[in-house]
Design an enzyme around this catalytic site. Sequence first.
Site, PDB file in Angstrom:
ATOM      1  N   ARG A 113       0.840  -1.306   0.073  1.00 50.91           N
ATOM      2  CA  ARG A 113      -0.069   0.179   0.071  1.00 50.91           C
ATOM      3  C   ARG A 113       0.840   1.244   0.063  1.00 50.91           C
ATOM      4  O   ARG A 113       0.329   2.275   0.462  1.00 50.91           O
ATOM      5  CB  ARG A 113      -0.988  -0.082   1.173  1.00 50.91           C
ATOM      6  CG  ARG A 113      -1.859  -1.353   1.270  1.00 50.91           C
ATOM      7  CD  ARG A 113      -2.774  -1.637   0.016  1.00 50.91           C
ATOM      8  NE  ARG A 113      -3.670  -0.583   0.044  1.00 50.91           N
ATOM      9  CZ  ARG A 113      -4.910  -0.582   0.416  1.00 50.91           C
ATOM     10  NH1 ARG A 113      -5.210  -1.366   1.163  1.00 50.91           N
ATOM     11  NH2 ARG A 113      -5.843   0.569   0.199  1.00 50.91           N
ATOM     12  N   ARG A 121      -1.358   6.342  -0.174  1.00 47.99           N
ATOM     13  CA  ARG A 121      -2.024   6.323   1.141  1.00 47.99           C
ATOM     14  C   ARG A 121      -1.421   7.453   1.924  1.00 47.99           C
ATOM     15  O   ARG A 121      -2.022   8.256   2.680  1.00 47.99           O
ATOM     16  CB  ARG A 121      -1.946   5.009   1.825  1.00 47.99           C
ATOM     17  CG  ARG A 121      -2.794   4.125   1.843  1.00 47.99           C
ATOM     18  CD  ARG A 121      -2.829   3.081   2.752  1.00 47.99           C
ATOM     19  NE  ARG A 121      -4.159   2.482   3.110  1.00 47.99           N
ATOM     20  CZ  ARG A 121      -4.133   1.227   3.782  1.00 47.99           C
ATOM     21  NH1 ARG A 121      -3.424   0.661   4.414  1.00 47.99           N
ATOM     22  NH2 ARG A 121      -5.615   1.177   4.090  1.00 47.99           N
ATOM     23  N   ARG A 145      -4.918  13.218  -6.332  1.00 48.67           N
ATOM     24  CA  ARG A 145      -6.145  12.592  -5.964  1.00 48.67           C
ATOM     25  C   ARG A 145      -7.350  13.813  -5.719  1.00 48.67           C
ATOM     26  O   ARG A 145      -8.639  13.258  -6.246  1.00 48.67           O
ATOM     27  CB  ARG A 145      -6.195  12.121  -4.606  1.00 48.67           C
ATOM     28  CG  ARG A 145      -7.641  11.461  -3.915  1.00 48.67           C
ATOM     29  CD  ARG A 145      -7.795  10.322  -4.663  1.00 48.67           C
ATOM     30  NE  ARG A 145      -8.813   9.605  -3.622  1.00 48.67           N
ATOM     31  CZ  ARG A 145     -10.208  10.086  -3.370  1.00 48.67           C
ATOM     32  NH1 ARG A 145     -10.430  11.293  -3.919  1.00 48.67           N
ATOM     33  NH2 ARG A 145     -11.030   9.696  -2.556  1.00 48.67           N
ATOM     34  N   ASP A 183      -7.064  -1.442  -7.512  1.00 46.74           N
ATOM     35  CA  ASP A 183      -7.621  -2.110  -6.380  1.00 46.74           C
ATOM     36  C   ASP A 183      -8.014  -3.427  -6.633  1.00 46.74           C
ATOM     37  O   ASP A 183      -8.145  -4.055  -7.650  1.00 46.74           O
ATOM     38  CB  ASP A 183      -8.661  -1.283  -5.808  1.00 46.74           C
ATOM     39  CG  ASP A 183      -9.000  -1.713  -4.405  1.00 46.74           C
ATOM     40  OD1 ASP A 183      -8.533  -0.999  -3.363  1.00 46.74           O
ATOM     41  OD2 ASP A 183     -10.003  -2.618  -4.094  1.00 46.74           O
ATOM     42  N   TYR A 197     -16.110  -9.949  -0.287  1.00 43.62           N
ATOM     43  CA  TYR A 197     -16.472  -8.747  -0.656  1.00 43.62           C
ATOM     44  C   TYR A 197     -17.790  -9.084  -1.529  1.00 43.62           C
ATOM     45  O   TYR A 197     -18.849  -8.270  -1.310  1.00 43.62           O
ATOM     46  CB  TYR A 197     -15.560  -7.893  -1.564  1.00 43.62           C
ATOM     47  CG  TYR A 197     -14.599  -7.287  -0.533  1.00 43.62           C
ATOM     48  CD1 TYR A 197     -14.941  -5.942   0.176  1.00 43.62           C
ATOM     49  CD2 TYR A 197     -13.179  -7.707  -0.534  1.00 43.62           C
ATOM     50  CE1 TYR A 197     -14.069  -5.631   1.364  1.00 43.62           C
ATOM     51  CE2 TYR A 197     -12.306  -6.980   0.463  1.00 43.62           C
ATOM     52  CZ  TYR A 197     -12.774  -5.943   1.250  1.00 43.62           C
ATOM     53  OH  TYR A 197     -12.039  -5.582   2.210  1.00 43.62           O
TER      54      TYR A 197
END
Length: 340
Positions: A26, A30, A39, A76, A153
Amino acid sequence: MLLQNDLLLRAARGEKTERTPVWLMRQAGRILPEYRAVRESVSGFIELAQTPELAAEVTIQPVDLLGVDAAIIFSDILVIPEAMGLPYEMVEKRGPWFPNTVRSESDLKKLRIAEGDNDLQYVMDAIQITKKNLNGRVPLIGFAGAPWTIFAYMVEGSGSKTFSLSREKLYRDPVFSHQLLQLITDSTINYLKAQIRAGADLVQLFDSWAGILGPKQYEEFSLKYISQICDAITEVPVTVFAKGAFFAREALGKLSCETIGLDWNMGIEESSALIGPSKTLQGNLDPAALYGNPDQVRKATQDMMGQFRGKRHIANLGHGVYPDIDPEMVKVFIQTVKEF
Ligand code: CP3
């Protein structure tokens, strides 16, 4: 394109390296203020991931700013359900959410096996741009979720503390469960092979929810499918990170992959004995260790490195870096590994 720094690939294959390679799960998107700036120029995570030039830019940021020995493509694990016909949303501060879930035979019928090149072309474009812009500086890691984690999920529709709906399915409807897991597995093999054709130098499977299954169920509903993927991917080294699956270490050691990721609950010496000498181990500093001051981070990192001495090793944290970690402490971690 010849790689100038191929430490990661050599360490994965068990070849000699001048020093231990280091990267962080990650690491893209982040902790860096430079990420947040990019972003904020788009509507959200999904638009960023689907804009190849921007995805490539944030993939390379940690290489430039932190000095890691590998880049990991910005995307992702949930792009696979989407490519199979189950779109997701990323809810600000809450995480992923699926408007539809897969819980019945008729839900299953609406899904298709994803084709990496057609359904996830934006990831392949991002990989190609990243490879071009990296210009051989470090290898590029491709990735996917392990089938069990993706299953969880798709059934649940979001994250969960207990994933009890998905675990209920394993007990009440094993036939449905195996059908869905096989669809995910076939999609994942197509996806990873497309990433490799686009330029990924190594691929990693994230089984983030491995630790909520018991040993027998893990064998039947997770390892069986991870094993199919490992057998199918012969082009590049494969890493399997099964968070919390301490009970499966011996079995993980038998997969046809090069590297096994360890979380920070797993003892290094014990894991090495269980997994055996034919695998490289990746990890495993507690991500919370980076909340310490520079001396503490240095000491914790040296301690970890000492325990891996003489073993095949890729330095990393035991899970993804936490979003509120100071990038300066990440640099201390990386520098300490490089100097060890
Ligand atoms: O390693 C990298 O930095 C590359 C990109 C990457 C992302 N997600 C980007 C992302 C990778 C490798 C992942 C993997 C992933 N995604 C996992 C497996 C690893 C793990 O941590 O166990 C899982 C379980 C997910 C699912 C997911 N995606 C969750 C639970 C969330 C919300 C909370 C969080 O972790 O940040 C996401 C969102 C997400 N994926 C973000 C990023 C950069 C944050 C979204 C934003 O910028 O708004």
